[in-house]
Design a protein around this motif. Sequence first.
Motif, mmCIF file in Angstrom:
data_model
loop_
_atom_site.group_PDB
_atom_site.id
_atom_site.type_symbol
_atom_site.label_atom_id
_atom_site.label_comp_id
_atom_site.label_asym_id
_atom_site.label_seq_id
_atom_site.Cartn_x
_atom_site.Cartn_y
_atom_site.Cartn_z
ATOM 1 N N GLY A 1 -4.759 7.529 7.531
ATOM 2 C CA GLY A 1 -4.988 7.800 6.126
ATOM 3 C C GLY A 1 -3.755 7.596 5.259
ATOM 4 O O GLY A 1 -2.630 7.416 5.742
ATOM 5 N N ALA A 2 -3.980 7.668 3.938
ATOM 6 C CA ALA A 2 -2.934 7.331 2.984
ATOM 7 C C ALA A 2 -1.794 8.335 2.976
ATOM 8 O O ALA A 2 -0.632 7.952 2.829
ATOM 9 C CB ALA A 2 -3.542 7.217 1.584
ATOM 10 N N GLN B 1 -5.662 -1.154 0.191
ATOM 11 C CA GLN B 1 -7.078 -0.831 0.116
ATOM 12 C C GLN B 1 -7.320 0.542 -0.507
ATOM 13 O O GLN B 1 -8.296 0.749 -1.223
ATOM 14 C CB GLN B 1 -7.695 -0.877 1.525
ATOM 15 N N TYR B 2 -6.416 1.476 -0.264
ATOM 16 C CA TYR B 2 -6.642 2.852 -0.712
ATOM 17 C C TYR B 2 -6.552 2.963 -2.224
ATOM 18 O O TYR B 2 -7.389 3.584 -2.866
ATOM 19 C CB TYR B 2 -5.628 3.784 -0.053
ATOM 20 N N GLY C 1 0.828 -1.197 0.000
ATOM 21 C CA GLY C 1 0.000 0.000 0.000
ATOM 22 C C GLY C 1 0.863 1.248 0.000
ATOM 23 O O GLY C 1 2.077 1.192 -0.261
ATOM 24 N N HIS D 1 -8.868 7.275 -5.805
ATOM 25 C CA HIS D 1 -8.560 8.424 -4.988
ATOM 26 C C HIS D 1 -7.550 9.351 -5.636
ATOM 27 O O HIS D 1 -6.748 8.952 -6.486
ATOM 28 C CB HIS D 1 -8.011 7.964 -3.628
ATOM 29 N N PHE E 1 -14.744 8.554 6.331
ATOM 30 C CA PHE E 1 -14.666 7.538 5.288
ATOM 31 C C PHE E 1 -16.021 7.282 4.641
ATOM 32 O O PHE E 1 -16.089 6.819 3.489
ATOM 33 C CB PHE E 1 -14.116 6.240 5.886
ATOM 34 N N GLU F 1 -1.075 2.379 9.004
ATOM 35 C CA GLU F 1 -2.160 2.233 9.967
ATOM 36 C C GLU F 1 -1.781 1.388 11.182
ATOM 37 O O GLU F 1 -2.415 1.481 12.227
ATOM 38 C CB GLU F 1 -3.390 1.622 9.281
#
Length: 487
Positions: free
Chosen positions: A315-316, A42-43, A13, A60, A166, A309
């Motif tokens: 967050g990313a 996931q992002y 990620g 995103h 979210f 995380e």
Amino acid sequence: MTRIHDLAVVGAGPAGVAGALTAALSGLDVVLVDGAARPGGQYFRHPAEGFRATRPGALHHGLGKFTRQWETLRERAEVLLRHRVWAVERADGTVTVRCLEGDREERPRTVTARGLLIATGAHDRPLPFPGWDLPGVLTAGGAQALLKGDLVLAGSRVVVAGTGPFLLPVAAGLAGAGARVLGVHEAGGGLGLARHPLLALGRAGEALGYGARLARHRIPYHRREAVIAAHGDTALTHVTVARLDGDWRPVSTRTVECDTLAFGYGFVPQLDLPVQLDCETRRDLDGGPVVAVDAGMRTSVPGVYAAGESTGVGGAALAEVEGRVAGRSAAADLGRPVPPDPALSRRRDRLAAFARALQEAYPVRPGWREWLRDDTLVCRCEEVPLSAVREAQAMGAVDARSVKLLARPGMGWCQGRMCGYAIACLAGEDPAPPRRPIAQPVRLGDLAARPLPSPDRPEILSDPDPDPDPDPDPDPEPHRLENPSEG
């Protein structure tokens, strides 16, 4: 001979890719391992056809930067996708990462390195309520993963509920892909970041963008409301939406017809691997455990780093910066000169402050327990109702572990990942760090040549280069690993 890398990175990620690339650019021999078929976590989850083969609005901001990082990393490091990590071990100055390689026909494989960066992300944190086991009820992250990874809409008439920012991208993404989103129900009071105006100002554009997309699709946004029950015989047909007081106790209710509910109450860091290595943890603002790290993202175990995380949900953007910091620290610790970067540290501090403000703005209130009935399943895997938890407490269970031993919540397929938070709250304590010596499902044959973990040491200790043809008639003791979780 077993190849020994300088740094192994688990997780592809934003944090893992940034950390691996930073370390590789500093001259380290890096290997990155991830269980998915494609990078992004996931992002930045994306379809098999590529990063851009998706509908507008399903991905995103920041994808272009991540794509460039990934392409550069592939040229400078070894990348192992479709490698599910089920255990990590540390001995004699190296770390061994045990994986299962492939999809259907998985093969055991080990990766050995002098250092390890853990960037395994987080998963949704659900709260139980009557009917949450019905088909058509899924987590907000699950609905978004279906859309971004497979271009599949979870349903046509969708309700989005829970707490936290979210919910906004989930609702906007579903609506942009063609679903009719009937409403977003935020259980919190709606003040959000009002107590942190300077921090909120930096994200005002993003918030306004989501607000505009909700308005464009005529999606109502309801504060201090929650879905407290789901209804249907064989699938979801409607939900009960409640108006809540300040502690989330229902004040009034109404019914909304829908075929899909996407809900979520924040995220739970995935800590299986750092706990296997005995990394110290700390309590985050929400009471849950996270990995304790220093300013360089070093854990309490020498040579082991954590980013993203697992050190606290943020967050990313924060995950990427933490990954870069961890990569720099690994390079410096392994003898590569790395000049200081004060700007990077300041950016991390700002993003971390914003993450803490979000946690303060969107807490989980205790009134959700009043949504439950005696027959409400609190553990879906083992079908444990609330009444069984209460019975265990009446028999003397005083904490989540003793409730588990008497009533079996947390002993099913998910090993407490979905119900662990709720069971801890019902037992009156904060969630404990997971104690799972096996982080992913693994076949007994892959364990046959390896000794079991001892009760006081959860690692799987074994030869880093095992016999590829183990005894076909192993000792039956591995059957005891069916339910290794402690909560």
